[in-house]
Write a protein that holds these residues in place. Sequence first.
Motif, PDB file in Angstrom:
ATOM      1  N   THR A  42      49.453  47.319  61.363  1.00  0.00           N
ATOM      2  CA  THR A  42      48.588  46.633  60.390  1.00  0.00           C
ATOM      3  C   THR A  42      48.900  45.142  60.259  1.00  0.00           C
ATOM      4  N   ARG A  70      39.223  41.583  57.974  1.00  0.00           N
ATOM      5  CA  ARG A  70      39.970  42.596  57.215  1.00  0.00           C
ATOM      6  C   ARG A  70      41.171  41.979  56.493  1.00  0.00           C
ATOM      7  N   TYR A  71      41.895  41.108  57.173  1.00  0.00           N
ATOM      8  CA  TYR A  71      43.089  40.466  56.619  1.00  0.00           C
ATOM      9  C   TYR A  71      42.746  39.594  55.413  1.00  0.00           C
ATOM     10  N   SER A  73      40.045  39.634  53.617  1.00  0.00           N
ATOM     11  CA  SER A  73      39.369  40.409  52.567  1.00  0.00           C
ATOM     12  C   SER A  73      40.355  41.065  51.600  1.00  0.00           C
ATOM     13  N   ARG A  74      41.597  41.179  51.992  1.00  0.00           N
ATOM     14  CA  ARG A  74      42.619  41.712  51.079  1.00  0.00           C
ATOM     15  C   ARG A  74      42.884  40.753  49.924  1.00  0.00           C
ATOM     16  N   TYR A  75      42.571  39.451  50.123  1.00  0.00           N
ATOM     17  CA  TYR A  75      42.934  38.418  49.147  1.00  0.00           C
ATOM     18  C   TYR A  75      41.745  37.687  48.543  1.00  0.00           C
TER      19      TYR A  75
END
Length: 135
Positions: A42, A70-71, A73-75
């Motif tokens: 991940t 994806r990365y 969108s975590r923040y």
Amino acid sequence: MTIPVPSLSASGWVTEIAEKADKLFANFFVSDYSQSNFYRGTITSLPYMVRQWGNDRHKLGPEMEDALHRYLSRYFEEVQVTVNIATDKTAADPENSLSIEVDALVSEGGKRHSIGHLISTMESKVVNIMKINNG
């Protein structure tokens, strides 16, 4: 809701949108895909992607767009990522060199921030990263 980014600098937990984006991209540039057993598979890592798909720009572009989306969108609440890849004709070895332009637009709490980088690779290795002024 603002999700902070941890930093080992004097900034501590980073919450300001531009600084968060910069920290996240810096992490992407230097992370090692296998740096953690707990998070195996991940870790979003530019060197890993270039090593895996550096000879296939048609695979590298979509893989990088998807992973960065994806990365980030975590923040952030909203994320748009565009990756354009071309042969680097100005390089010493154009056959084995790529020019990768990464543009991202992130937003949270009604604020938007644009960030871009131009990445040069040679023989599936990152050789240069320049920040692009997106205005």
